[in-house]
Design a protein around this motif. Sequence first.
Motif, PDB file in Angstrom:
ATOM      1  N   LEU A  20     -70.389 -16.729 -21.141  1.00 50.47           N
ATOM      2  CA  LEU A  20     -70.800 -17.899 -19.814  1.00 50.47           C
ATOM      3  C   LEU A  20     -71.474 -19.053 -20.816  1.00 50.47           C
ATOM      4  CD1 LEU A  20     -69.425 -16.525 -18.487  1.00 50.47           C
ATOM      5  CD2 LEU A  20     -71.142 -16.330 -16.744  1.00 50.47           C
ATOM      6  N   LEU A  21     -71.720 -20.058 -21.193  1.00 45.20           N
ATOM      7  CA  LEU A  21     -72.391 -21.373 -21.950  1.00 45.20           C
ATOM      8  C   LEU A  21     -72.249 -22.562 -21.072  1.00 45.20           C
ATOM      9  CD1 LEU A  21     -70.346 -21.601 -25.312  1.00 45.20           C
ATOM     10  CD2 LEU A  21     -72.552 -19.571 -24.506  1.00 45.20           C
ATOM     11  N   ASP A  22     -74.179 -22.311 -21.205  1.00 41.64           N
ATOM     12  CA  ASP A  22     -74.506 -23.735 -20.775  1.00 41.64           C
ATOM     13  C   ASP A  22     -74.257 -24.843 -21.147  1.00 41.64           C
ATOM     14  OD1 ASP A  22     -75.910 -25.564 -18.800  1.00 41.64           O
ATOM     15  OD2 ASP A  22     -77.678 -25.602 -19.274  1.00 41.64           O
ATOM     16  N   ILE A  23     -74.207 -26.018 -21.164  1.00 42.91           N
ATOM     17  CA  ILE A  23     -73.908 -27.325 -22.283  1.00 42.91           C
ATOM     18  C   ILE A  23     -74.916 -27.659 -22.433  1.00 42.91           C
ATOM     19  CG2 ILE A  23     -73.011 -29.648 -22.017  1.00 42.91           C
ATOM     20  CD1 ILE A  23     -70.499 -29.108 -20.038  1.00 42.91           C
ATOM     21  N   GLN A  24     -76.339 -27.516 -22.094  1.00 43.90           N
ATOM     22  CA  GLN A  24     -77.317 -28.803 -22.267  1.00 43.90           C
ATOM     23  C   GLN A  24     -78.222 -27.513 -22.977  1.00 43.90           C
ATOM     24  OE1 GLN A  24     -79.153 -31.909 -20.207  1.00 43.90           O
ATOM     25  NE2 GLN A  24     -77.179 -33.583 -20.634  1.00 43.90           N
ATOM     26  N   MET A  25     -78.517 -27.094 -24.010  1.00 40.25           N
ATOM     27  CA  MET A  25     -79.546 -26.108 -23.991  1.00 40.25           C
ATOM     28  C   MET A  25     -80.129 -26.656 -25.637  1.00 40.25           C
ATOM     29  SD  MET A  25     -77.247 -22.566 -24.164  1.00 40.25           S
ATOM     30  CE  MET A  25     -76.081 -23.342 -25.277  1.00 40.25           C
ATOM     31  N   PRO A  26     -81.330 -26.296 -25.842  1.00 43.28           N
ATOM     32  CA  PRO A  26     -82.042 -26.632 -27.039  1.00 43.28           C
ATOM     33  C   PRO A  26     -81.143 -26.042 -28.994  1.00 43.28           C
ATOM     34  CG  PRO A  26     -83.430 -25.238 -26.731  1.00 43.28           C
ATOM     35  CD  PRO A  26     -81.823 -25.556 -25.500  1.00 43.28           C
ATOM     36  N   ALA A  57     -71.553 -24.553 -29.776  1.00 40.16           N
ATOM     37  CA  ALA A  57     -71.445 -23.214 -29.950  1.00 40.16           C
ATOM     38  C   ALA A  57     -70.125 -22.963 -29.213  1.00 40.16           C
ATOM     39  CB  ALA A  57     -72.568 -22.455 -28.934  1.00 40.16           C
ATOM     40  N   THR A  58     -69.731 -23.442 -28.602  1.00 42.43           N
ATOM     41  CA  THR A  58     -68.243 -23.112 -27.718  1.00 42.43           C
ATOM     42  C   THR A  58     -66.594 -23.379 -29.183  1.00 42.43           C
ATOM     43  OG1 THR A  58     -68.303 -24.198 -25.762  1.00 42.43           O
ATOM     44  CG2 THR A  58     -65.705 -23.239 -26.507  1.00 42.43           C
ATOM     45  N   ALA A  59     -67.312 -24.327 -29.862  1.00 39.95           N
ATOM     46  CA  ALA A  59     -66.717 -24.443 -30.833  1.00 39.95           C
ATOM     47  C   ALA A  59     -66.538 -23.619 -32.316  1.00 39.95           C
ATOM     48  CB  ALA A  59     -66.582 -26.368 -31.969  1.00 39.95           C
ATOM     49  N   CYS A 103     -62.462 -14.348 -28.280  1.00 42.33           N
ATOM     50  CA  CYS A 103     -62.766 -15.190 -27.052  1.00 42.33           C
ATOM     51  C   CYS A 103     -62.995 -15.821 -26.150  1.00 42.33           C
ATOM     52  CB  CYS A 103     -64.417 -14.840 -28.297  1.00 42.33           C
ATOM     53  SG  CYS A 103     -66.006 -14.694 -27.018  1.00 42.33           S
ATOM     54  N   ARG A 104     -63.527 -15.475 -25.107  1.00 40.34           N
ATOM     55  CA  ARG A 104     -63.019 -17.257 -23.643  1.00 40.34           C
ATOM     56  C   ARG A 104     -64.840 -17.163 -23.664  1.00 40.34           C
ATOM     57  NH1 ARG A 104     -57.680 -17.830 -24.894  1.00 40.34           N
ATOM     58  NH2 ARG A 104     -56.365 -15.343 -24.482  1.00 40.34           N
ATOM     59  N   VAL A 105     -64.251 -19.349 -23.210  1.00 43.41           N
ATOM     60  CA  VAL A 105     -65.369 -19.722 -23.522  1.00 43.41           C
ATOM     61  C   VAL A 105     -65.019 -20.059 -21.747  1.00 43.41           C
ATOM     62  CG1 VAL A 105     -66.925 -21.027 -23.496  1.00 43.41           C
ATOM     63  CG2 VAL A 105     -66.291 -19.901 -25.672  1.00 43.41           C
ATOM     64  N   LEU A 106     -66.217 -20.150 -20.842  1.00 42.38           N
ATOM     65  CA  LEU A 106     -66.513 -20.271 -19.641  1.00 42.38           C
ATOM     66  C   LEU A 106     -67.607 -21.480 -19.618  1.00 42.38           C
ATOM     67  CD1 LEU A 106     -65.159 -21.570 -16.681  1.00 42.38           C
ATOM     68  CD2 LEU A 106     -66.490 -19.096 -16.226  1.00 42.38           C
ATOM     69  N   MET A 107     -67.728 -22.606 -19.597  1.00 40.21           N
ATOM     70  CA  MET A 107     -68.982 -23.531 -19.359  1.00 40.21           C
ATOM     71  C   MET A 107     -69.028 -23.660 -18.065  1.00 40.21           C
ATOM     72  SD  MET A 107     -68.357 -24.881 -22.639  1.00 40.21           S
ATOM     73  CE  MET A 107     -69.989 -25.578 -22.815  1.00 40.21           C
ATOM     74  N   VAL A 108     -70.547 -23.259 -17.280  1.00 39.24           N
ATOM     75  CA  VAL A 108     -71.497 -23.401 -15.818  1.00 39.24           C
ATOM     76  C   VAL A 108     -72.632 -23.811 -16.139  1.00 39.24           C
ATOM     77  CG1 VAL A 108     -72.229 -21.392 -14.397  1.00 39.24           C
ATOM     78  CG2 VAL A 108     -70.885 -20.885 -16.328  1.00 39.24           C
ATOM     79  N   THR A 109     -72.633 -25.280 -15.784  1.00 40.30           N
ATOM     80  CA  THR A 109     -73.826 -26.295 -15.901  1.00 40.30           C
ATOM     81  C   THR A 109     -73.957 -27.240 -14.412  1.00 40.30           C
ATOM     82  OG1 THR A 109     -74.017 -28.419 -17.714  1.00 40.30           O
ATOM     83  CG2 THR A 109     -71.512 -28.215 -16.786  1.00 40.30           C
ATOM     84  N   THR A 110     -74.945 -26.984 -14.661  1.00 38.31           N
ATOM     85  CA  THR A 110     -75.587 -28.460 -13.470  1.00 38.31           C
ATOM     86  C   THR A 110     -75.208 -29.884 -13.389  1.00 38.31           C
ATOM     87  OG1 THR A 110     -77.462 -27.205 -14.209  1.00 38.31           O
ATOM     88  CG2 THR A 110     -77.963 -29.263 -12.824  1.00 38.31           C
ATOM     89  N   PHE A 111     -74.509 -30.075 -14.998  1.00 37.03           N
ATOM     90  CA  PHE A 111     -74.238 -31.194 -15.356  1.00 37.03           C
ATOM     91  C   PHE A 111     -72.439 -31.325 -14.956  1.00 37.03           C
ATOM     92  CE2 PHE A 111     -78.243 -30.971 -17.188  1.00 37.03           C
ATOM     93  CZ  PHE A 111     -78.578 -31.544 -16.750  1.00 37.03           C
ATOM     94  N   ARG A 148     -64.254 -33.116 -20.705  1.00 32.58           N
ATOM     95  CA  ARG A 148     -63.613 -33.161 -21.265  1.00 32.58           C
ATOM     96  C   ARG A 148     -63.811 -32.962 -23.298  1.00 32.58           C
ATOM     97  NH1 ARG A 148     -59.110 -36.758 -21.272  1.00 32.58           N
ATOM     98  NH2 ARG A 148     -58.986 -37.904 -18.968  1.00 32.58           N
ATOM     99  N   ARG A 149     -65.415 -33.221 -23.118  1.00 30.04           N
ATOM    100  CA  ARG A 149     -66.059 -32.423 -24.304  1.00 30.04           C
ATOM    101  C   ARG A 149     -65.268 -31.369 -24.875  1.00 30.04           C
ATOM    102  NH1 ARG A 149     -70.633 -34.267 -25.501  1.00 30.04           N
ATOM    103  NH2 ARG A 149     -71.562 -33.533 -26.939  1.00 30.04           N
ATOM    104  N   SER A 150     -65.749 -30.128 -23.519  1.00 30.34           N
ATOM    105  CA  SER A 150     -65.648 -29.565 -23.621  1.00 30.34           C
ATOM    106  C   SER A 150     -63.934 -28.896 -23.958  1.00 30.34           C
ATOM    107  CB  SER A 150     -66.314 -28.381 -22.272  1.00 30.34           C
ATOM    108  OG  SER A 150     -68.375 -28.883 -22.261  1.00 30.34           O
ATOM    109  N   LEU A 151     -63.375 -28.955 -23.482  1.00 25.83           N
ATOM    110  CA  LEU A 151     -61.862 -28.714 -23.586  1.00 25.83           C
ATOM    111  C   LEU A 151     -61.263 -28.836 -24.622  1.00 25.83           C
ATOM    112  CD1 LEU A 151     -60.435 -29.388 -19.946  1.00 25.83           C
ATOM    113  CD2 LEU A 151     -61.179 -27.357 -20.409  1.00 25.83           C
ATOM    114  N   GLU A 152     -61.585 -29.292 -25.508  1.00 21.86           N
ATOM    115  CA  GLU A 152     -61.372 -30.082 -26.940  1.00 21.86           C
ATOM    116  C   GLU A 152     -61.851 -29.869 -27.738  1.00 21.86           C
ATOM    117  OE1 GLU A 152     -62.322 -34.458 -26.981  1.00 21.86           O
ATOM    118  OE2 GLU A 152     -60.959 -35.095 -26.161  1.00 21.86           O
ATOM    119  N   ALA A 153     -63.181 -28.324 -27.602  1.00 21.48           N
ATOM    120  CA  ALA A 153     -63.936 -27.823 -28.318  1.00 21.48           C
ATOM    121  C   ALA A 153     -63.491 -26.384 -27.935  1.00 21.48           C
ATOM    122  CB  ALA A 153     -65.318 -27.573 -27.992  1.00 21.48           C
ATOM    123  N   GLY A 154     -62.420 -25.686 -27.273  1.00 19.69           N
ATOM    124  CA  GLY A 154     -62.356 -25.029 -26.661  1.00 19.69           C
ATOM    125  C   GLY A 154     -62.254 -23.712 -25.474  1.00 19.69           C
ATOM    126  N   ALA A 155     -63.160 -24.681 -24.405  1.00 23.42           N
ATOM    127  CA  ALA A 155     -63.234 -24.015 -23.552  1.00 23.42           C
ATOM    128  C   ALA A 155     -62.203 -23.464 -22.693  1.00 23.42           C
ATOM    129  CB  ALA A 155     -64.365 -24.523 -22.554  1.00 23.42           C
TER     130      ALA A 155
END
Length: 201
Positions: free
Chosen positions: A52-58, A65-67, A76-84, A91-98
């Motif tokens: 479970l990855l946030d998008i905006q991190m330092p 990180a997903t890529a 390993c699967r990736v699920l983006m969990v974001t405020t934004f 689109r960018r998350s899915l392109e990276a493999g989420a």
Amino acid sequence: MIRVLVADDHALVRGALVALLNLEADIEVVAEASDGSPVLAAVLEHRVDVCLLDIQMPVMDGIEATARVRAGAPTCRVLMVTTFGRTGYLRRSLEAGASGFVVKDTPAAELAEAIRRVHAGLRVVDPQLAAESLAEGGNPLTAREREVLGLARDGLPIAAIASAVHLTSGTVRNHLSAAIGKTGAGNRIEAARTAADRGWL
């Protein structure tokens, strides 16, 4: 048991996610991270099934990180969990493999179910965001336009941007001009802000 990693730079949010997920009988949080850079190593060390990855991190954002996870630990699967909830980020998350993309106000039971579905090889996307993404279309900016616009957002002058990306000042101006036109902005700072708000940068 589904072995999960949670990465979020906000300790309270991360702690809440971990506590909620550990209440599920078939989910166990085995690793945590405050940015994307240690995620792949943790995935390999703890044999993580779903991140479970946030998008905006330092340091490293969730998309990069997903890529890396998908390249270094393909099972390993990736699920983006974001405020934004932005279509560009989707689109960018899915392109990276989420495998999935949900917003943080998703109820706990739905989040747990999203983890199960992603673990089973299915795709889970916030329905409203999916509809908006289809209506809006893709990111119109080229990779080079994104690069120079990102530097312009930081306030760098043309000469400094040109030096950083190894292009002439004239070529940088052309890329910025194209990006301004595509975003419908009045100048490069406004274009960078618009692109960032849409998740294109």
